[in-house]
Design a protein around this motif. Structure first.
Motif, PDB file in Angstrom:
ATOM      1  N   ALA B 120      74.375 -22.409  36.144  1.00 53.38           N
ATOM      2  CA  ALA B 120      73.684 -23.399  35.302  1.00 53.38           C
ATOM      3  C   ALA B 120      72.703 -22.726  34.332  1.00 53.38           C
ATOM      4  O   ALA B 120      71.919 -23.410  33.678  1.00 53.38           O
ATOM      5  N   GLU B 121      72.737 -21.409  34.228  1.00 55.16           N
ATOM      6  CA  GLU B 121      71.884 -20.703  33.248  1.00 55.16           C
ATOM      7  C   GLU B 121      72.409 -20.997  31.846  1.00 55.16           C
ATOM      8  O   GLU B 121      73.604 -20.856  31.574  1.00 55.16           O
ATOM      9  N   ILE B 140      85.026 -21.999  37.861  1.00 50.89           N
ATOM     10  CA  ILE B 140      84.196 -22.137  39.063  1.00 50.89           C
ATOM     11  C   ILE B 140      82.736 -22.103  38.619  1.00 50.89           C
ATOM     12  O   ILE B 140      82.320 -21.174  37.929  1.00 50.89           O
ATOM     13  N   ALA B 141      81.971 -23.123  39.027  1.00 47.35           N
ATOM     14  CA  ALA B 141      80.577 -23.233  38.596  1.00 47.35           C
ATOM     15  C   ALA B 141      79.640 -23.234  39.790  1.00 47.35           C
ATOM     16  O   ALA B 141      79.857 -23.977  40.759  1.00 47.35           O
ATOM     17  N   ILE B 180      83.291 -26.732  41.734  1.00 47.49           N
ATOM     18  CA  ILE B 180      81.930 -26.349  42.099  1.00 47.49           C
ATOM     19  C   ILE B 180      81.961 -25.418  43.318  1.00 47.49           C
ATOM     20  O   ILE B 180      82.697 -25.651  44.271  1.00 47.49           O
ATOM     21  N   ASP B 181      81.159 -24.359  43.250  1.00 49.39           N
ATOM     22  CA  ASP B 181      80.932 -23.500  44.414  1.00 49.39           C
ATOM     23  C   ASP B 181      79.598 -23.930  45.019  1.00 49.39           C
ATOM     24  O   ASP B 181      78.540 -23.659  44.446  1.00 49.39           O
ATOM     25  N   MET B 212      86.174 -28.166  45.030  1.00 41.96           N
ATOM     26  CA  MET B 212      85.165 -27.144  45.322  1.00 41.96           C
ATOM     27  C   MET B 212      85.813 -25.920  45.945  1.00 41.96           C
ATOM     28  O   MET B 212      86.859 -26.014  46.577  1.00 41.96           O
ATOM     29  N   THR B 213      85.162 -24.788  45.768  1.00 36.48           N
ATOM     30  CA  THR B 213      85.599 -23.556  46.409  1.00 36.48           C
ATOM     31  C   THR B 213      84.352 -22.761  46.769  1.00 36.48           C
ATOM     32  O   THR B 213      83.263 -23.041  46.266  1.00 36.48           O
TER      33      THR B 213
END
Lengths: 287, 287
Positions: B120-121, B140-141, B180-181, B212-213
């Motif tokens: 999220a930077e 992947i975030a 999302i991670d 998600m992962t």
């Protein structure tokens, strides 16, 4: 919520902030021909081995079932409870479908027992709940009745509410002395059954906060590699709110999965129990 | 919600109604001295072995990371992606902290890749999300930013919302292309960390429905019997909403736990996949 069981000298607490409670399930002649013959001949010597193995595997409570066709189950229950309490100090779960066997077991037992089990059937509640109250025991309750074993979690919650109402209002049994069995059914029969059980556990947890137990191996009946299936089921059930299981403590993979889940769910401070059991296993392997 | 990844010839679907997706994690020189030296000498032969082992273990997507100190990561990424796509047909996850390596990997790649990863930077999102959009990839975030790796699930959900807003509104990336991670952290550092991760998974699932992962082995870092810990973590994470994991597919116990959980969560019709993998194992053992 804490369910407290006691032997003459030892207390076991079942609860959501406690390590998972293994109720050792091996002291039961169902499916064991040799043990059945021994019990018919009034030979209870095998129980010494079963008790030792269950305790070595980590059982904290022992289920005792003496249901043998063509044998005197009432007399056997009295003998078995007396014997087991003379060789171990863990609380017992008195397990029978025969009211007289439950009563005989409870009158012999020293401490606060668990009773396995009552359903939402009116006549079973009328027969069993007075015994539970009289002997100050705790009870495993199954949310099925004379009409159905419901598949829908919502219906299981309704039957759970019925049992709670009758047990607390009619018989003065405390909420914390009721353990619900959310009905574990075989994945091999229908691949949607386990999700229903997990949903039931979550709903009973959220609505009543009660402790729960179930026959863990049921979910894997008829499938290959049963221990891996049950080892994957238990973490999900524990996360949903299951606080104990009736299981064979000789299943090393299963017991390790359960201990790992205690660790992951923050019920093993500093991981002390996990690390200790790893060291004990290493010591046993190198001995 | 379905995240679709593609190689030149094959499609993989990640979703809550799909079998769990193993992203094989071994093609990565971190912690592998010999592999690092080989890559510095431009010797990529080891990748043949790694790819074969990950696929044999059940990997459906392969993570490719070429981050070696004192080597040309951009050139290595191009070579690795080309090589792997010539010897296998699974989709790849292009993994780097270096923007140029991501861009080079994506321009070489044939198909729809996964990119590992963005945070999220603001500056990372500005650098990486345009690439994801330009190459039609999925991403992947991680819900951390320049100020913190938040412990509180609520804060992780907020940062997830921030990434989703920026990715969809500013760059036109589809919701289903964001994985999302939820940040798996070591139970050995603090026994409350895994419950926070499970809570995060549940909240992100309930609020956004996203796939998600996570790096599954992270939870067991520093503890003994790591595979049992991860094998107990995965069922809980899957039940909470996790749909894939970056993991070493050589871990047989782990892969079996994952497959058992697919069965238990009703993502393996008739148990066909469970029974087939049991038969394959029996055949291999008796061969």
């Amino acid at each position: 919520m804490h369910t407290i069981l006691r032997s003459a000298s030892r207390e076991v607490v079942i609860g959501h902030d406690q390590p998972f409670c293994i109720i050792g399930e091996r002291i039961n002649p169902t499916g064991r021909k040799i043990f059945q013959e021994q019990l018919r001949a009034n030979d209870l010597s095998r129980i010494h081995v079963d008790v030792a193995q269950q305790l070595a595997g980590g059982a904290m409570v022992l289920d005792v079932n003496m249901g043998v066709p063509l044998a005197d189950e009432v007399a056997l229950m009295v003998e078995a409870v007396t014997l087991i309490q003379s060789i171990s100090d863990v609380p017992l779960c008195i397990d029978s479908s025969v009211i007289e066997a439950l009563e005989a077991g409870l009158s012999t037992y020293q401490g606060k027992a668990l009773v396995n089990s009552v359903t939402a059937e009116d006549d079973r509640m009328e027969a069993i709940l007075p015994l539970v109250k009289r002997f100050g025991a705790a009870i495993i309750a199954l949310p099925n009745d004379e009409f159905e074993i419901p598949l829908e979690p919502e219906r299981r919650v309704e039957l759970t509410r019925k049992i709670i109402d009758v047990a607390t209002n009619n018989y003065g049994i405390a909420m914390e002395d009721i353990l619900i069995d959310p009905l574990a059914m075989p994945i091999g029969a229908d691949t949607s059954l386990v999700v229903r059980t997990l949903d039931t556990i979550r709903m009973i947890h959220d609505e009543f906060g009660l402790n729960m137990t179930l026959g863990a191996s049921n979910v894997s009946f008829g499938m290959p590699d049963r221990e891996t299936i049950v080892s994957s089921f238990l973490p999900m059930a524990m996360r949903s709110g299951l606080t104990s299981a009736i299981m064979d403590a000789r299943g090393a993979q299963l017991v390790r999965a359960m201990k790992a889940t205690d660790l992951l769910l923050n019920r093993d401070e500093w991981g002390a129990s996990w690390i200790a059991s790893h060291r004990a296993r290493q010591a046993a392997e190198s001995a």
